[in-house]
Design a protein around this motif. Structure first.
Motif, PDB file in Angstrom:
ATOM      1  N   ALA A   1       0.843  -1.274  -0.055  1.00 31.02           N
ATOM      2  CA  ALA A   1      -0.048  -0.009   0.073  1.00 31.02           C
ATOM      3  C   ALA A   1       0.935   1.174   0.151  1.00 31.02           C
ATOM      4  O   ALA A   1       0.392   2.203  -0.722  1.00 31.02           O
ATOM      5  N   ASP A   2       2.019   1.112   1.005  1.00 35.87           N
ATOM      6  CA  ASP A   2       2.847   2.425   0.890  1.00 35.87           C
ATOM      7  C   ASP A   2       3.929   2.526  -0.194  1.00 35.87           C
ATOM      8  O   ASP A   2       4.138   3.607  -1.295  1.00 35.87           O
ATOM      9  N   SER A   3       4.752   1.517  -0.597  1.00 34.65           N
ATOM     10  CA  SER A   3       5.796   1.289  -1.557  1.00 34.65           C
ATOM     11  C   SER A   3       5.362   1.201  -3.040  1.00 34.65           C
ATOM     12  O   SER A   3       6.008   1.538  -3.850  1.00 34.65           O
ATOM     13  N   LYS A   4       4.141   0.595  -3.099  1.00 28.32           N
ATOM     14  CA  LYS A   4       3.504   0.256  -4.557  1.00 28.32           C
ATOM     15  C   LYS A   4       4.408  -0.713  -5.250  1.00 28.32           C
ATOM     16  O   LYS A   4       4.473  -0.733  -6.346  1.00 28.32           O
ATOM     17  N   ARG A   5       5.161  -1.460  -4.281  1.00 26.58           N
ATOM     18  CA  ARG A   5       6.089  -2.520  -5.093  1.00 26.58           C
ATOM     19  C   ARG A   5       5.297  -4.069  -4.785  1.00 26.58           C
ATOM     20  O   ARG A   5       4.613  -4.323  -3.757  1.00 26.58           O
TER      21      ARG A   5
END
Length: 372
Positions: A251-255
């Motif tokens: 959700a945060d890094s989009k990885r």
């Protein structure tokens, strides 16, 4: 053990002079190895400095800046004592590689070329290949948005011929990108009949096996990508031995990260190495795959538990708890109206979509067969 594994959370205390040091070009075929560690299965791995692992040899990562303060905080680790206990049973030294390194299988140049050529022969395209069969449950075709998928697979071991392989897996896909993870018995690649975890990464027309092409960043000092699974299920057991497979877009890094039981982080794919999957997936699949070279008259190989599925977890190869994830990282069960079944040849291998069974097993897919 005081550490669960080598991941970005642990790296936050890496000294600045080590964070910023220049990466030398990594090699899977280095002849000189400083540290080697033995697993209980007898495999030997080199403990390679995190920043020198093969992932960073990918052309798209030549200028990639890895920031150790990136945290996988969307899914906090759970039951750390259980993870430590599990890991301690994998390595002869009870610990695995030292902190700051990752376990990498080293090949001679001839082994590397041979293995890579075999992989490309088995996976030349996405089109059907003679002798390769799959039986699976998958999400319906069309426009869908999946920020992840997960399942728990029963793990088996059975005889597989020297020119064959068998696997149970999860796939996520978008456009021409596809990520696959699961367990396999693959004498073609490993010259043995042990059950191992495996990974394939396909980006447009390029397909890679484990870390042979770079791109996937291993983020644990404890779990190599072809680790032998020490325990397997015996058909009829009251409780199956399972491999938890979880691929989620953070959700945060989009990885996209690869996780297993208790949200243990194995590694991740930087956006730079992906194309279609630089965003959510549109397709999920759970099932089995087997290869038997055509025109050689060989029997098998088995898939799943080695028997046609009957819809009973103690006797079938299965994937349970089929789940999807949203952009916030929240998981929900895949609905029975969201999936369909597929099998290349029902005379050899079959699949059953069990739908929702109960709270313990969730939505289940059963698959397998003897192969001949």
């Amino acid at each position: 053990m005081g550490d669960v594994g080598y991941n970005p959370t642990i790296c936050t205390n890496t000294p600045p002079h080590l964070r910023d040091r220049k990466r030398t070009k990594p090699h899977l075929t280095d002849d000189t190895v400083l540290n080697q560690y033995l697993t209980i299965s007898g495999d030997t791995y080199s403990c390679v400095d995190f920043y020198k692992q093969p992932a960073f040899d990918h052309p798209a990562l030549q200028n990639h800046s890895y920031h150790p303060d990136i945290e996988f905080d969307s899914f906090p680790l759970k039951n750390i004592s259980q993870i430590n206990s599990w890991i301690s049973k994998l390595w002869a030294n009870g610990e695995g590689c030292p902190i700051g390194t990752v376990p990498i299988r080293k090949y001679t140049k001839s082994e590397f070329i041979s293995t890579l050529n075999l992989f490309r022969k088995l996976y030349p395209t996405d089109e059907p290949v003679r002798g390769r069969f799959r039986s699976c449950v998958h999400t319906l075709n069309g426009e869908h948005t999946f920020h992840g998928g997960s399942a728990a697979f029963s793990i088996y071991n059975f005889p597989v011929g020297a020119e064959q392989y068998s696997a149970s897996y999860q796939i996520i896909r978008k456009a021409e990108d596809q990520l696959q993870f699961g367990w396999t018995i693959n004498p073609i690649m490993y010259k043995d009949g042990q059950t191992r975890i495996f990974l394939t990464t396909k980006v447009e027309k390029t397909r890679c096996f484990n870390q042979m092409c770079g791109g996937f960043i291993l983020a644990t000092k404890d779990v190599p990508l072809d680790l032998v699974l020490p325990n397997t299920t015996h058909r009829g057991d009251k409780h199956s031995v399972e491999l938890v497979v979880k691929m989620v877009r953070e959700a945060d890094s989009k990885r996209w990260s690869l996780r297993s039981k208790n949200d243990f982080v194995i590694g991740y794919w930087p956006d730079e190495v992906l194309k279609g999957l630089q965003g959510p997936a549109e397709y999920l699949e759970w099932g089995g795959e087997a290869f038997n070279p055509p025109d050689k008259g060989l029997k098998g190989p088995p898939m799943g538990s080695g028997f046609f599925p009957v819809g009973f977890g103690a006797r079938d190869g299965y994937a349970s708890q089929l789940r999807r994830y949203d952009s916030a990282g929240a998981g929900s069960m895949i609905g029975g109206d969201e999936t369909e079944m597929y099998s290349d040849d029902n005379s050899l291998y079959r699949v059953l979509d069990g739908g929702f069974i109960d709270k313990e097993f969730g939505h289940m897919a059963y698959f397998g067969g003897a192969g001949a």
